[in-house]
Design an enzyme around this catalytic site. Structure first.
Site, PDB file in Angstrom:
ATOM      1  CG  HIS A   1      44.752  42.337  31.475  1.00  0.00           C
ATOM      2  ND1 HIS A   1      45.053  40.988  31.606  1.00  0.00           N
ATOM      3  CD2 HIS A   1      45.735  43.025  32.102  1.00  0.00           C
ATOM      4  CE1 HIS A   1      46.185  40.896  32.288  1.00  0.00           C
ATOM      5  NE2 HIS A   1      46.625  42.107  32.598  1.00  0.00           N
TER       6      HIS A   1
ATOM      7  CE  LYS B   1      24.293  25.882  45.172  1.00  0.00           C
ATOM      8  NZ  LYS B   1      23.442  24.791  44.653  1.00  0.00           N
TER       9      LYS B   1
HETATM   10  P1  FAD Z   1       9.940  22.792  42.970  1.00  0.00           P
HETATM   11  O1  FAD Z   1      10.930  23.847  43.124  1.00  0.00           O
HETATM   12  O2  FAD Z   1      10.127  21.534  43.729  1.00  0.00           O
HETATM   13  O3  FAD Z   1       8.522  23.437  43.323  1.00  0.00           O
HETATM   14  C1  FAD Z   1       7.351  22.702  43.343  1.00  0.00           C
HETATM   15  C2  FAD Z   1       6.370  23.372  44.282  1.00  0.00           C
HETATM   16  O4  FAD Z   1       5.108  22.724  44.167  1.00  0.00           O
HETATM   17  C3  FAD Z   1       6.771  23.268  45.761  1.00  0.00           C
HETATM   18  O5  FAD Z   1       6.788  24.546  46.333  1.00  0.00           O
HETATM   19  C4  FAD Z   1       5.688  22.388  46.384  1.00  0.00           C
HETATM   20  O6  FAD Z   1       5.373  22.786  47.710  1.00  0.00           O
HETATM   21  C5  FAD Z   1       4.511  22.650  45.463  1.00  0.00           C
HETATM   22  N1  FAD Z   1       3.535  21.544  45.412  1.00  0.00           N
HETATM   23  C6  FAD Z   1       3.785  20.238  45.168  1.00  0.00           C
HETATM   24  N2  FAD Z   1       2.622  19.543  45.103  1.00  0.00           N
HETATM   25  C7  FAD Z   1       1.634  20.444  45.330  1.00  0.00           C
HETATM   26  C8  FAD Z   1       0.216  20.340  45.368  1.00  0.00           C
HETATM   27  N3  FAD Z   1      -0.407  19.185  45.113  1.00  0.00           N
HETATM   28  N4  FAD Z   1      -0.505  21.455  45.636  1.00  0.00           N
HETATM   29  C9  FAD Z   1       0.116  22.658  45.847  1.00  0.00           C
HETATM   30  N5  FAD Z   1       1.454  22.803  45.799  1.00  0.00           N
HETATM   31  C10 FAD Z   1       2.198  21.715  45.530  1.00  0.00           C
HETATM   32  N6  FAD Z   1      18.975  23.674  40.699  1.00  0.00           N
HETATM   33  C11 FAD Z   1      19.723  24.602  40.065  1.00  0.00           C
HETATM   34  O7  FAD Z   1      19.420  24.953  38.917  1.00  0.00           O
HETATM   35  N7  FAD Z   1      20.809  25.182  40.662  1.00  0.00           N
HETATM   36  C12 FAD Z   1      21.192  24.832  41.911  1.00  0.00           C
HETATM   37  O8  FAD Z   1      22.172  25.377  42.423  1.00  0.00           O
HETATM   38  C13 FAD Z   1      20.433  23.860  42.612  1.00  0.00           C
HETATM   39  N8  FAD Z   1      20.768  23.503  43.863  1.00  0.00           N
HETATM   40  C14 FAD Z   1      19.987  22.603  44.540  1.00  0.00           C
HETATM   41  C15 FAD Z   1      20.353  22.235  45.825  1.00  0.00           C
HETATM   42  C16 FAD Z   1      19.605  21.317  46.535  1.00  0.00           C
HETATM   43  C17 FAD Z   1      20.004  20.933  47.939  1.00  0.00           C
HETATM   44  C18 FAD Z   1      18.439  20.758  45.938  1.00  0.00           C
HETATM   45  C19 FAD Z   1      17.597  19.782  46.700  1.00  0.00           C
HETATM   46  C20 FAD Z   1      18.068  21.102  44.648  1.00  0.00           C
HETATM   47  C21 FAD Z   1      18.849  22.027  43.933  1.00  0.00           C
HETATM   48  N9  FAD Z   1      18.531  22.394  42.625  1.00  0.00           N
HETATM   49  C22 FAD Z   1      19.305  23.304  41.959  1.00  0.00           C
HETATM   50  C23 FAD Z   1      17.367  21.814  41.924  1.00  0.00           C
HETATM   51  C24 FAD Z   1      16.190  22.805  41.931  1.00  0.00           C
HETATM   52  O9  FAD Z   1      15.883  23.181  43.252  1.00  0.00           O
HETATM   53  C25 FAD Z   1      14.994  22.170  41.258  1.00  0.00           C
HETATM   54  O10 FAD Z   1      15.372  21.670  39.988  1.00  0.00           O
HETATM   55  C26 FAD Z   1      13.869  23.169  41.056  1.00  0.00           C
HETATM   56  O11 FAD Z   1      13.464  23.721  42.289  1.00  0.00           O
HETATM   57  C27 FAD Z   1      12.675  22.510  40.371  1.00  0.00           C
HETATM   58  O12 FAD Z   1      11.674  23.464  40.192  1.00  0.00           O
HETATM   59  P2  FAD Z   1      10.135  23.029  40.045  1.00  0.00           P
HETATM   60  O13 FAD Z   1       9.377  24.293  39.895  1.00  0.00           O
HETATM   61  O14 FAD Z   1       9.985  21.971  39.049  1.00  0.00           O
HETATM   62  O15 FAD Z   1       9.752  22.342  41.457  1.00  0.00           O
HETATM   63  P1  NAD Z   2      22.394  12.917  41.554  1.00  0.00           P
HETATM   64  O1  NAD Z   2      21.613  12.069  40.621  1.00  0.00           O
HETATM   65  O2  NAD Z   2      23.178  14.062  41.028  1.00  0.00           O
HETATM   66  O3  NAD Z   2      23.443  11.999  42.345  1.00  0.00           O
HETATM   67  C1  NAD Z   2      23.065  10.869  43.079  1.00  0.00           C
HETATM   68  C2  NAD Z   2      24.254   9.945  43.167  1.00  0.00           C
HETATM   69  O4  NAD Z   2      23.962   8.906  44.101  1.00  0.00           O
HETATM   70  C3  NAD Z   2      24.588   9.270  41.847  1.00  0.00           C
HETATM   71  O5  NAD Z   2      25.910   9.566  41.473  1.00  0.00           O
HETATM   72  C4  NAD Z   2      24.354   7.790  42.134  1.00  0.00           C
HETATM   73  O6  NAD Z   2      25.256   6.960  41.449  1.00  0.00           O
HETATM   74  C5  NAD Z   2      24.564   7.720  43.638  1.00  0.00           C
HETATM   75  N1  NAD Z   2      23.917   6.552  44.262  1.00  0.00           N
HETATM   76  C6  NAD Z   2      22.649   6.107  44.075  1.00  0.00           C
HETATM   77  N2  NAD Z   2      22.431   4.989  44.810  1.00  0.00           N
HETATM   78  C7  NAD Z   2      23.572   4.727  45.484  1.00  0.00           C
HETATM   79  C8  NAD Z   2      23.974   3.709  46.411  1.00  0.00           C
HETATM   80  N3  NAD Z   2      23.165   2.725  46.796  1.00  0.00           N
HETATM   81  N4  NAD Z   2      25.233   3.768  46.922  1.00  0.00           N
HETATM   82  C9  NAD Z   2      26.091   4.754  46.552  1.00  0.00           C
HETATM   83  N5  NAD Z   2      25.755   5.728  45.680  1.00  0.00           N
HETATM   84  C10 NAD Z   2      24.519   5.720  45.155  1.00  0.00           C
HETATM   85  O7  NAD Z   2      21.357  13.359  42.672  1.00  0.00           O
HETATM   86  P2  NAD Z   2      21.515  14.382  43.873  1.00  0.00           P
HETATM   87  O8  NAD Z   2      22.947  14.699  44.108  1.00  0.00           O
HETATM   88  O9  NAD Z   2      20.674  13.796  44.962  1.00  0.00           O
HETATM   89  O10 NAD Z   2      20.810  15.672  43.306  1.00  0.00           O
HETATM   90  C11 NAD Z   2      19.412  15.636  42.922  1.00  0.00           C
HETATM   91  C12 NAD Z   2      19.112  16.673  41.875  1.00  0.00           C
HETATM   92  O11 NAD Z   2      19.223  17.977  42.411  1.00  0.00           O
HETATM   93  C13 NAD Z   2      20.056  16.570  40.698  1.00  0.00           C
HETATM   94  O12 NAD Z   2      19.333  16.099  39.609  1.00  0.00           O
HETATM   95  C14 NAD Z   2      20.525  17.957  40.435  1.00  0.00           C
HETATM   96  O13 NAD Z   2      20.186  18.335  39.150  1.00  0.00           O
HETATM   97  C15 NAD Z   2      19.794  18.837  41.450  1.00  0.00           C
HETATM   98  N6  NAD Z   2      20.816  19.704  42.098  1.00  0.00           N
HETATM   99  C16 NAD Z   2      21.458  20.624  41.331  1.00  0.00           C
HETATM  100  C17 NAD Z   2      22.429  21.421  41.886  1.00  0.00           C
HETATM  101  C18 NAD Z   2      23.133  22.415  41.015  1.00  0.00           C
HETATM  102  O14 NAD Z   2      22.663  22.690  39.934  1.00  0.00           O
HETATM  103  N7  NAD Z   2      24.251  22.985  41.445  1.00  0.00           N
HETATM  104  C19 NAD Z   2      22.783  21.279  43.212  1.00  0.00           C
HETATM  105  C20 NAD Z   2      22.132  20.312  43.963  1.00  0.00           C
HETATM  106  C21 NAD Z   2      21.132  19.535  43.389  1.00  0.00           C
END
Ligand code: FAD
Ligand code: NAD
Length: 482
Positions: free
Chosen positions: A455, A51
């Site tokens: 508004h 973000k």
């Molecule tokens: P995580 O955030 O993955 O945290 C797990 C933690 O456990 C990590 O810090 C890891 O190091 C630690 N860990 C793992 N195994 C071990 C172990 N054995 N011992 C000690 N520590 C360990 N979600 C949103 O809601 N809004 C968004 O805008 C959004 N944007 C995203 C953008 C991107 C590019 C990505 C990749 C994801 C985004 N997400 C977003 C998804 C969001 O980041 C995840 O859903 C969320 O972080 C999950 O939280 P969690 O606590 O389950 O796991």
């Molecule tokens: P996603 O599941 O949203 O999208 C993956 C896409 O890849 C799907 O539409 C799928 O059809 C496509 N795909 C898979 N195999 C393919 C292939 N061989 N060729 C072409 N297309 C293919 O997964 P993501 O975008 O990687 O995001 C992962 C997770 O991170 C999501 O579950 C999302 O909830 C979380 N996330 C959330 C936010 C947010 O809340 N704003 C932002 C980023 C990520």
């Protein structure tokens, strides 16, 4: 080192750290084991850095478009290194904030790797490989607790096709680590990560191609939202191919120098897309490597940890939350799971309705959705009324020139209870909260219309969409009589 706690949490992401603070506030002696930085994927490799990049790219794009408001700027430019520093500072502030909150609430944060081992004498046990500070040796210790929460989150999934190990093929972690904006980027996956990075890099001048296997991008969202976003991204120069199934990648000399060629099939024809880099954004897989000692794993649900509605695993006293359990992989979902587990452990009343998790996409315009769409209601045989407001009639949207987009509301036809809302407009991700709260409290269209909206605000668009449910919207032309 103290070894017995009321609760041990493995993972300090938004699931684990929120559960830890909630538990400590409820009086549970709590330890959190984290192998990387507190804040997890969300703060370090996900929501927050993504973000921040989106915001920087948006500021740049708006600066270039200042003339629309009579603002003439010369020599507008971005410095990618400085964008990265701003992103890093933002993450650092938040990570430190989480560390301080844990400390301030009396939670023990342990820097190490946690592994669930078999229970002994009615207590659950976690082996911790402690990471050494400078001058110390790494060591192992066994911690015990009645309850253990597995909150280990997820990592990018690797597509099982040839070429994914090439150095030019990146996942979201790798893309964040680049020290310059790519000249061209092919993205596998038109899901949330794909469209958010396409928004960032297309604004920064990268030529972006999206390859999505399904018939539409953002497949989980309202059809009109997907169609509109495709159109908007295309207008910004993003080349989008839907129904495009990626088969392989190979190193190639491209017009931008050494790069990668991605081979895919579209309408049964073999096609290729080239770029300096290839981003694989095809979903995420749980972090389970080394998490369970032999014979200590709970039951699985496919790749993910199986849990019941209260996040119990098959092992008594062992719970699992967030991305590691599959389902909705969102930060606020993980936190809500964590809160629910602590409520269950302490016997507290359940505060949140976990069936209502809003989904937001931080594109421009923003996208937000909660509950069901009109289409889903029809498929499920639910009799609904729908209202819609086009934001080009909204004063605030006209002022800011963000008039593209709409707000849709779905209500039960019998009692006008709100069943869902979908938005694509400025501040949609903030405004969706109004509908989530309304639905969690069983509110109806008239309930939501009781409050007067200020508004000029984007929020007035919500009132118009609500009024349109019964055909009484004041600022749109009357519907033609059928
Ligand atoms: P995580 O955030 O993955 O945290 C797990 C933690 O456990 C990590 O810090 C890891 O190091 C630690 N860990 C793992 N195994 C071990 C172990 N054995 N011992 C000690 N520590 C360990 N979600 C949103 O809601 N809004 C968004 O805008 C959004 N944007 C995203 C953008 C991107 C590019 C990505 C990749 C994801 C985004 N997400 C977003 C998804 C969001 O980041 C995840 O859903 C969320 O972080 C999950 O939280 P969690 O606590 O389950 O796991
Ligand atoms: P996603 O599941 O949203 O999208 C993956 C896409 O890849 C799907 O539409 C799928 O059809 C496509 N795909 C898979 N195999 C393919 C292939 N061989 N060729 C072409 N297309 C293919 O997964 P993501 O975008 O990687 O995001 C992962 C997770 O991170 C999501 O579950 C999302 O909830 C979380 N996330 C959330 C936010 C947010 O809340 N704003 C932002 C980023 C990520």
């Amino acid at each position: 080192m103290k070894t017995n706690y009321d609760l041990i949490i493995i993972g300090a992401g938004p699931g684990g750290y929120v559960a830890a603070i909630k538990a400590a506030k409820a009086g549970l002696d709590t330890a959190v084991i984290e192998s990387r930085r507190a804040g997890g994927t969300c703060l370090n490799r996900g929501c927050i850095p993504a973000k921040a990049m989106i915001h920087a790219a948006e500021v740049y794009r708006q600066s270039l478009e200042g003339a629309a408001f009579g603002i003439h700027t010369q020599g507008v430019a971005f410095d990618y290194g400085e964008i990265l520093s701003y992103k890093q500072e933002t993450m650092e502030t938040l990570v430190q904030g989480v560390e301080q909150l844990l400390k301030g609430n009396g939670v023990t944060l342990i820097n190490g790797f946690g592994q669930l081992i078999s229970p002994e004498k009615g207590e659950n046990r976690v082996n911790v490989s402690l990471f050494a500070n400078e001058g110390e040796n790494p060591s192992e210790t066994i911690l015990t607790a009645q309850n253990v929460i597995l909150a280990t989150g997820s990592k990018p999934a690797v597509l099982p096709v040839p070429g994914m190990d090439l150095p030019q093929v990146l996942d979201s972690d790798g893309l964040f680590a680049l020290d310059r904006a790519p000249k061209s980027l092919v993205i596998i996956g038109g899901g949330v990560i794909g469209v958010e990075f396409a928004t960032v890099f297309s604004a920064l001048g990268t030529r972006v191609t999206i390859l999505e296997a399904l018939p539409k991008i953002l497949d989980n969202f309202d059809k009109e939202i997907s169609q509109n976003l495709k159109m908007i991204l295309k207008k910004r120069g993003v080349d989008i191919h839907t129904g495009a199934m990626v088969q392989s990648a190979e190193a190639a000399r491209t017009e931008d120098g050494e790069g990668v060629r991605c081979l895919y099939t579209e309408k049964d024809k073999e096609q290729a897309a080239e770029g300096e880099f290839l981003l694989c954004a095809a979903g995420r897989t749980p972090n389970l490597d080394g998490l369970f000692a032999e014979g200590a794993a709970p039951e699985m649900n496919g790749r993910f940890i199986a849990v019941d509605e209260e996040f119990r695993t098959s092992i008594p006293g062992v719970w699992a939350i967030g991305d590691a359990t599959g389902g909705i992989q969102l930060a606020h979902a993980a936190s809500a799971h964590g809160i629910r587990v602590i409520e269950t452990i302490t016997g507290e009343e359940q505060a949140q309705d976990l069936s209502l998790i809003p989904g937001c996409v931080y594109t421009d315009p923003e996208i937000a959705s909660v509950g069901i769409t009109e289409g889903t209601a029809k498929e499920q045989g639910i009799d609904v009324l729908a209202g819609k407001h086009i934001m080009s009639a909204n004063g605030k949207s006209l002022i800011t020139r963000e008039e593209r987009g709409f707000i849709k509301v779905v209500a039960d036809a019998s009692d006008l209870r709100i069943l869902g809302a979908q938005m694509m407009c400025a501040r949609a991700t903030d405004m969706i909260g109004e509908f989530t709260t309304a639905m969690a409290n069983g509110l109806t269209v008239p309930d939501l219309l009781r409050g007067v909206r200020a508004h000029p605000t984007y929020n007035e668009g919500i009132a118009e969409a609500l009024e349109d449910v019964t055909g009484e919207s004041l600022h749109t032309m009357p519907r033609r009589k059928r």
